[in-house]
Design an enzyme around this catalytic site. Structure first.
Site, short mmCIF file in Angstrom:
data_model
loop_
_atom_site.label_atom_id
_atom_site.label_comp_id
_atom_site.label_asym_id
_atom_site.label_seq_id
_atom_site.Cartn_x
_atom_site.Cartn_y
_atom_site.Cartn_z
N PRO A 1 0.79 -1.23 0.00
CA PRO A 1 0.00 0.00 0.00
C PRO A 1 0.83 1.28 0.00
O PRO A 1 1.88 1.35 0.64
CB PRO A 1 -0.83 -0.10 1.29
CG PRO A 1 -0.11 -1.11 2.13
CD PRO A 1 0.54 -2.06 1.17
N ASN A 2 0.32 2.25 -0.73
CA ASN A 2 0.87 3.61 -0.83
C ASN A 2 2.14 3.70 -1.68
O ASN A 2 2.64 4.79 -1.93
CB ASN A 2 1.12 4.23 0.56
CG ASN A 2 -0.16 4.34 1.37
OD1 ASN A 2 -1.14 4.90 0.86
ND2 ASN A 2 -0.20 3.78 2.55
N ARG B 1 5.33 10.85 -2.44
CA ARG B 1 5.06 10.57 -1.02
C ARG B 1 6.36 10.67 -0.21
O ARG B 1 7.31 9.94 -0.47
CB ARG B 1 4.54 9.14 -0.94
CG ARG B 1 4.39 8.59 0.43
CD ARG B 1 4.20 7.07 0.35
NE ARG B 1 4.03 6.55 1.68
CZ ARG B 1 4.36 5.31 2.04
NH1 ARG B 1 4.86 4.47 1.16
NH2 ARG B 1 4.19 4.93 3.27
N TYR C 1 11.50 8.28 0.98
CA TYR C 1 11.39 7.23 -0.03
C TYR C 1 12.03 7.58 -1.37
O TYR C 1 12.06 6.75 -2.27
CB TYR C 1 9.91 6.87 -0.24
CG TYR C 1 9.26 6.33 1.00
CD1 TYR C 1 9.72 5.15 1.58
CD2 TYR C 1 8.22 7.02 1.63
CE1 TYR C 1 9.14 4.65 2.74
CE2 TYR C 1 7.64 6.52 2.79
CZ TYR C 1 8.10 5.34 3.33
OH TYR C 1 7.53 4.85 4.49
N ASN D 1 7.75 -5.89 -1.20
CA ASN D 1 7.78 -4.81 -0.23
C ASN D 1 6.33 -4.69 0.28
O ASN D 1 5.50 -4.05 -0.38
CB ASN D 1 8.24 -3.50 -0.86
CG ASN D 1 8.28 -2.37 0.16
OD1 ASN D 1 7.80 -2.52 1.29
ND2 ASN D 1 8.84 -1.23 -0.23
N ALA E 1 3.25 -0.96 4.65
CA ALA E 1 2.72 -0.96 6.03
C ALA E 1 2.28 -2.35 6.48
O ALA E 1 2.33 -2.66 7.68
CB ALA E 1 1.57 0.02 6.14
N HIS F 1 4.29 -4.80 8.89
CA HIS F 1 4.29 -4.75 10.35
C HIS F 1 3.07 -5.41 10.98
O HIS F 1 3.00 -5.53 12.20
CB HIS F 1 4.41 -3.28 10.79
CG HIS F 1 5.41 -2.51 9.98
ND1 HIS F 1 6.74 -2.89 9.92
CD2 HIS F 1 5.30 -1.46 9.12
CE1 HIS F 1 7.40 -2.06 9.09
NE2 HIS F 1 6.54 -1.19 8.59
N ASP G 1 1.32 -15.90 5.69
CA ASP G 1 0.79 -17.24 5.41
C ASP G 1 0.82 -17.57 3.93
O ASP G 1 1.11 -18.71 3.55
CB ASP G 1 -0.65 -17.35 5.94
CG ASP G 1 -0.71 -17.50 7.46
OD1 ASP G 1 0.35 -17.69 8.09
OD2 ASP G 1 -1.82 -17.42 8.01
N GLU H 1 12.56 -9.82 0.96
CA GLU H 1 11.82 -8.67 1.49
C GLU H 1 12.62 -7.40 1.18
O GLU H 1 13.82 -7.35 1.44
CB GLU H 1 11.65 -8.85 3.01
CG GLU H 1 10.92 -7.72 3.70
CD GLU H 1 10.78 -7.97 5.21
OE1 GLU H 1 11.06 -9.09 5.69
OE2 GLU H 1 10.42 -7.01 5.91
N HIS I 1 12.68 -3.04 1.47
CA HIS I 1 12.15 -1.76 1.94
C HIS I 1 13.04 -0.65 1.39
O HIS I 1 14.28 -0.79 1.40
CB HIS I 1 12.13 -1.68 3.47
CG HIS I 1 11.26 -2.74 4.05
ND1 HIS I 1 9.90 -2.65 4.03
CD2 HIS I 1 11.56 -3.92 4.62
CE1 HIS I 1 9.39 -3.74 4.58
NE2 HIS I 1 10.38 -4.54 4.93
N LEU I 2 12.41 0.41 0.95
CA LEU I 2 13.20 1.54 0.45
C LEU I 2 14.00 2.19 1.57
O LEU I 2 15.18 2.51 1.42
CB LEU I 2 12.27 2.57 -0.21
CG LEU I 2 11.58 2.05 -1.46
CD1 LEU I 2 10.08 2.18 -1.34
CD2 LEU I 2 12.09 2.73 -2.69
N SER I 3 13.33 2.38 2.71
CA SER I 3 13.98 3.02 3.86
C SER I 3 14.58 1.96 4.77
O SER I 3 14.17 0.79 4.73
CB SER I 3 12.95 3.85 4.63
OG SER I 3 11.94 3.01 5.17
N ARG J 1 13.88 4.22 11.95
CA ARG J 1 12.58 4.90 12.03
C ARG J 1 11.84 4.48 13.31
O ARG J 1 12.43 3.89 14.20
CB ARG J 1 11.79 4.60 10.76
CG ARG J 1 12.59 5.02 9.51
CD ARG J 1 11.83 4.78 8.23
NE ARG J 1 10.63 5.61 8.19
CZ ARG J 1 9.61 5.39 7.35
NH1 ARG J 1 9.68 4.40 6.48
NH2 ARG J 1 8.56 6.18 7.37
N ARG K 1 7.93 0.21 13.22
CA ARG K 1 8.37 -0.33 11.92
C ARG K 1 9.47 -1.38 12.06
O ARG K 1 9.95 -1.92 11.07
CB ARG K 1 8.87 0.81 11.02
CG ARG K 1 7.78 1.80 10.66
CD ARG K 1 8.28 2.87 9.70
NE ARG K 1 7.43 4.04 9.77
CZ ARG K 1 6.27 4.18 9.10
NH1 ARG K 1 5.86 3.25 8.27
NH2 ARG K 1 5.54 5.26 9.25
#
Ligand code: DQA
Length: 165
Positions: A23-24, A31, A36, A87, A90, A93, A100, A111, A113-115, A120, A124
């Site tokens: 999401p996002n 954003r 990001y 990725n 949100a 978390h 599953d 996995e 993540h950009l950040s 943070r 997170r």
């Protein structure tokens, strides 16, 4: 098909990698660019497609803001992909459903993540998938996806390709 032909078929087909954005991430570029970066999702997907061609991988990309749609898309890839890059944004978390479905399809998973989530907020720092993925790449911005695709190529090669169901 003889077993020798089956081996040749498996060795000659193009390994497939599914890249899922949570999401996002459709808003990348606009954003929180200080967190990001300014690269858009369209640019990331184009770079993945180009690197996939170079590495001899069939790369499919998918973004959704909905947990159920992400689960459906990963289920649809069951038996058809050699590696999954995700990725979950949100949902990283919170989502037991995404954990599953990754376990259900059985493909090696990376996995991204950009950040660097450890720089943070504490909320997170927990990932529902950290202990079931092959590895985690974070803090490199959009480049993280390309690092992951190179790793996925090696995983697909090591496994000799998925047995498609
Ligand atoms: C993110 C980190 C998450 O905590 C956040 O919710 C995101 C993006 C990242 O790529 O850095 O949406 O997964």
């Amino acid at each position: 098909m003889t077993s020798e032909e089956q081996r040749t078929d498996a060795a000659s087909r193009t390994p497939a990698v599914l890249v899922v954005h949570g999401p996002n991430l459709n808003l990348l570029g606009e954003r929180e660019p200080e967190v990001y970066g300014r690269t858009t999702l369209r640019d990331i997907d184009a770079a993945l497609a180009a690197l996939g061609r170079e590495l001899g991988l069939a790369v499919e990309t998918f973004q959704s803001n909905s947990e159920g749609a992400i689960v459906d898309r990963i289920q649809a890839a069951r038996g058809r992909i050699d590696a999954l890059i995700i990725n979950p944004a949100a949902y990283t978390h919170t989502s037991v459903a995404i954990r599953d479905v990754i376990l259900a399809i059985g493909a090696p998973c990376i996995e991204v993540h950009l950040s660097n989530v450890y720089k943070r907020e504490p909320m997170r720092h927990h990932s529902t998938i950290a202990d079931i993925v092959v590895g985690r790449i974070m803090g490199f911005g959009a480049d993280g996806y390309l690092i992951a695709l190179r790793a996925a190529r090696n995983l697909a090669g090591a496994a000799g390709g998925a047995e498609r169901k």
